[in-house]
Enzyme design. Structure first.
Site, mmCIF file in Angstrom:
data_model
loop_
_atom_site.group_PDB
_atom_site.id
_atom_site.type_symbol
_atom_site.label_atom_id
_atom_site.label_comp_id
_atom_site.label_asym_id
_atom_site.label_seq_id
_atom_site.Cartn_x
_atom_site.Cartn_y
_atom_site.Cartn_z
ATOM 1 N N CYS A 1 56.657 34.976 48.155
ATOM 2 C CA CYS A 1 56.069 35.605 46.975
ATOM 3 C C CYS A 1 57.156 36.343 46.182
ATOM 4 C CB CYS A 1 54.997 36.585 47.437
ATOM 5 S SG CYS A 1 54.344 37.565 46.106
ATOM 6 N N CYS B 1 54.723 44.616 45.525
ATOM 7 C CA CYS B 1 53.286 44.616 45.830
ATOM 8 C C CYS B 1 53.032 45.344 47.141
ATOM 9 C CB CYS B 1 52.808 43.174 45.918
ATOM 10 S SG CYS B 1 51.169 42.968 46.607
ATOM 11 N N CYS C 1 51.659 42.894 51.285
ATOM 12 C CA CYS C 1 52.443 42.496 52.463
ATOM 13 C C CYS C 1 53.596 43.475 52.601
ATOM 14 C CB CYS C 1 53.065 41.114 52.279
ATOM 15 S SG CYS C 1 51.884 39.792 52.075
ATOM 16 N N CYS D 1 48.611 34.682 44.876
ATOM 17 C CA CYS D 1 49.033 35.494 46.004
ATOM 18 C C CYS D 1 49.398 34.565 47.154
ATOM 19 C CB CYS D 1 47.870 36.403 46.399
ATOM 20 S SG CYS D 1 48.097 37.251 47.970
ATOM 21 N N GLN E 1 35.161 39.176 57.941
ATOM 22 C CA GLN E 1 36.571 39.103 58.352
ATOM 23 C C GLN E 1 37.375 38.289 57.342
ATOM 24 O OE1 GLN E 1 38.100 40.482 60.899
ATOM 25 N NE2 GLN E 1 36.333 41.368 61.961
ATOM 26 N N TYR F 1 30.028 49.064 67.218
ATOM 27 C CA TYR F 1 30.763 48.871 65.959
ATOM 28 C C TYR F 1 30.663 47.395 65.570
ATOM 29 C CZ TYR F 1 32.779 53.168 67.820
ATOM 30 O OH TYR F 1 32.947 54.391 68.376
ATOM 31 N N GLU G 1 25.699 49.622 64.827
ATOM 32 C CA GLU G 1 26.550 49.690 63.637
ATOM 33 C C GLU G 1 26.025 50.803 62.723
ATOM 34 O OE1 GLU G 1 29.280 48.230 62.006
ATOM 35 O OE2 GLU G 1 28.616 49.503 60.362
ATOM 36 N N ASP H 1 34.609 47.539 69.064
ATOM 37 C CA ASP H 1 35.546 47.083 68.020
ATOM 38 C C ASP H 1 35.588 48.156 66.927
ATOM 39 O OD1 ASP H 1 37.112 45.697 66.242
ATOM 40 O OD2 ASP H 1 35.653 44.109 65.829
ATOM 41 N N CYS I 1 42.188 47.328 66.069
ATOM 42 C CA CYS I 1 43.091 46.997 64.963
ATOM 43 C C CYS I 1 44.202 48.040 64.878
ATOM 44 C CB CYS I 1 42.317 46.908 63.654
ATOM 45 S SG CYS I 1 41.345 48.362 63.296
HETATM 46 N N1 SAH Z 1 33.037 43.726 64.909
HETATM 47 C C1 SAH Z 1 32.765 43.659 63.504
HETATM 48 C C2 SAH Z 1 33.245 44.834 62.671
HETATM 49 C C3 SAH Z 1 34.346 45.686 63.162
HETATM 50 S S1 SAH Z 1 34.916 46.844 61.962
HETATM 51 C C4 SAH Z 1 33.264 42.372 62.915
HETATM 52 O O1 SAH Z 1 34.017 41.684 63.541
HETATM 53 O O2 SAH Z 1 32.889 42.000 61.830
HETATM 54 C C5 SAH Z 1 34.270 48.366 62.551
HETATM 55 C C6 SAH Z 1 32.824 48.605 62.199
HETATM 56 O O3 SAH Z 1 32.455 49.868 62.750
HETATM 57 C C7 SAH Z 1 32.532 48.714 60.716
HETATM 58 O O4 SAH Z 1 31.508 47.803 60.409
HETATM 59 C C8 SAH Z 1 32.055 50.161 60.512
HETATM 60 O O5 SAH Z 1 31.029 50.277 59.542
HETATM 61 C C9 SAH Z 1 31.536 50.513 61.884
HETATM 62 N N2 SAH Z 1 31.540 51.941 62.274
HETATM 63 C C10 SAH Z 1 32.395 52.916 61.899
HETATM 64 N N3 SAH Z 1 32.141 54.063 62.555
HETATM 65 C C11 SAH Z 1 31.086 53.816 63.370
HETATM 66 C C12 SAH Z 1 30.372 54.605 64.322
HETATM 67 N N4 SAH Z 1 30.688 55.877 64.544
HETATM 68 N N5 SAH Z 1 29.365 54.027 65.005
HETATM 69 C C13 SAH Z 1 29.034 52.723 64.787
HETATM 70 N N6 SAH Z 1 29.678 51.925 63.902
HETATM 71 C C14 SAH Z 1 30.700 52.460 63.206
#
Ligand code: SAH
Length: 500
Positions: A82, A88, A91, A174, A314, A343, A364, A418, A445
């Site tokens: 790029c 930018c 990246c 991009c 994603q 999550y 969630e 997650d 992450c």
């Molecule tokens: N596993 C999912 C999303 C992961 S991202 C996927 O793969 O698509 C993390 C997620 O946690 C987000 O959707 C966010 O809204 C949620 N989140 C953030 N804080 C939270 C909490 N305290 N309790 C439950 N969910 C939460």
């Protein structure tokens, strides 16, 4: 060390924003003062470069410096694909060879586990599998949110925000996005010029077109275009539709209204101009076999997702399906288990697990995501999954209390988490340990907060009857979801082990 000092150094590492890191030894001021290792952060320098830099800001133990010249380029330096990679903010490490990027990410995960998690270095080397890289680290993003602005001649431009600023670097293509987007953005710019559509101006709050959101289904090839407008409509909408609907793969054109000042990109109001409101895409489930590295064998199973402009999804589906196939593998399900997915977002992991478990509970905090999750379950005819809206730290204790008052044991075979970058809440960790399932799978992450949490999750425990147990790290799998950025995803398997 002071401002404007010029010096030469070798770059040895990458910082959290992708900047190069080098060190110098400051000589002792007096005979009883030891030499001091001084750290210097240099933007746009990569590991292995020998560079001359000018100090911009000097602090006690570190300084920020500007690159003056690359005196001996690193053997791992490559020409970024790029042309505006350096300006930018998207990246950070395109100038580093992709295999070196992977090496850096692998090391980062392992170092954090040792330094922050306090785990034994030899254990971590033994249980960490080689990072799963991308087959093609370009053109992988399925979503672009492109800001619209005005150049110095008054013409509308699309582009990206320069690193840490809100000024737009003009561009229509991009390197990590979908190459088809170039045509879409240019078509919209032509329409803006022809119809005199003013770009939104962040400073004054005047103007109309703010952002262009483009999403494409990697497998379905459906493309969604959503124009974010500081108002309820655009001039000559029929002309805009006429121009856009004939472009390859476009199946959805909509307007999102966002009249608020500030950084939030999307408003809540959506109006479809043409086609469907949403697109559909697929995540395939693979069987994972390890032979030095992970191999992904198609199973014929897949989960479909309906994605509206407002839903979270994603951004790198090809790596996501690998990541979640590993989660599934780590869960070792055979159809009889109860699994929790904390999550859970739009239920991506929950639906992967549901095909192989007796029942799955997803938790969630965002209501819209839960609605998407329930719709996705229906879309796939999956009935053994339930989603609850709420924060994990509230939902989980309430669930355990309910079972206590009904004098029932809460059978949980595996908990998957997650969390967002900040990691797990202490209450959540406490309840997970009290539920004490045979397996816990942590998807992360951010290896730093994950390592902090794993330290707590693996501490020695006693159950209600006084029996000792603890969780032991079994496997660690880094996955590259975001090539050319400093981010890395990790999946960790822990098992409950009785005794000390
Ligand atoms: N596993 C999912 C999303 C992961 S991202 C996927 O793969 O698509 C993390 C997620 O946690 C987000 O959707 C966010 O809204 C949620 N989140 C953030 N804080 C939270 C909490 N305290 N309790 C439950 N969910 C939460």
């Amino acid at each position: 060390m002071k401002k404007d000092d010029v010096l030469q150094l070798t770059i040895e590492d990458i910082g959290s924003d992708g900047e190069g890191i080098g060190h110098i030894d400051l000589s002792a001021g007096s005979y009883d003062e030891p030499q001091r290792r001084y750290t210097i952060f240099v933007k746009d320098a990569v590991i292995g470069d020998v560079v001359t830099v000018k100090i911009m800001k000097a602090l006690q133990s570190f300084a920020y410096a500007k690159l003056v010249s690359i005196d001996k380029p690193s053997p791992d330096r490559v020409e970024p694909k790029c042309p505006i990679a350096a300006q930018c903010g998207g990246c950070q490490i395109q100038a580093l060879d992709y295999n070196k990027q992977l090496e850096f990410k692998q090391k980062k995960v392992m170092n954090d586990l040792v330094r922050i998690g306090g785990f034994d270095e030899s254990l971590i080397s033994e249980i960490t599998d080689p990072i799963i890289g991308m087959e093609d680290p370009y053109c992988y993003r399925n979503k672009e949110q492109v800001p619209v602005g005005t150049d110095k001649d008054g013409n509308p431009v699309t582009g990206f925000y320069a690193s840490h600023t809100h000024s737009i670097v003009p561009m229509t293509s991009c390197a990590i996005g979908d190459p088809e987007n170039d045509l879409i953005l240019n078509t919209i710019l032509d329409y803006m010029k022809a119809e005199n559509v003013p770009s939104y101006d962040e400073k004054t709050g005047a103007g109309l077109l703010r952002h262009i959101l483009i999403r494409s289904g990697v497998y379905s090839r459906e493309v969604m275009i959503c124009l974010v407008v500081n108002g309820d409509s655009l001039p000559s909408e029929e002309k805009l539709v006429e121009l856009l609907r004939v472009l390859p793969f476009v199946t959805s054109i909509s307007i999102n209204t966002n009249k608020s000042r500030g950084n939030v990109i999307l408003g809540r109001k959506l109006r479809v101009l043409w086609g469907e409101e949403s697109i559909v895409d697929t995540l395939h489930i693979y069987k994972v076999e390890y032979e030095e590295t992970a191999h992904f064998i198609p199973t014929g199973e897949a989960v479909n997702f309906r994605i509206s402009p407002l839903s979270f999804y994603q951004v790198n589906p090809k790596q996501t399906e690998k990541l979640y196939s590993i989660v599934l593998e780590y869960c070792r399900l055979n159809g009889h288990e109860t699994a929790w997915d904390l999550y859970c977002g739009i239920g991506t992991i929950s639906l992967f697990l549901a095909k192989h478990a007796k029942e799955v509970y997803g938790v969630e905090s965002v209501e819209d995501a839960v609605r998407d999750a329930r719709n996705n379950a229906r879309l796939n005819n999956i009935e053994n999954v339930e989603f609850e809206t709420g924060r994990a730290e509230d939902v989980l204790p309430a669930y355990v209390d309910r079972h206590k008052s009904e004098h029932r044991k809460h059978p949980v075979d595996v908990i998957v988490v997650d969390p967002p970058r900040k990691g797990l809440d202490d209450v959540t960790i406490g309840v997970m340990l009290a539920m004490a399932p045979p397996r816990i799978v942590y998807v992360s992450c951010d290896p730093a907060t994950m390592s902090r949490d794993l330290k707590k999750l693996t501490a020695a425990q006693k159950d209600a009857a006084g029996n000792e147990f603890s969780y032991k790290l079994q496997r660690v799998q880094p996955v590259d979801q975001f090539g050319h950025t400093v981010h890395v995803e990790t999946v960790v398997l822990m098992s409950r082990v009785e005794g000390k």
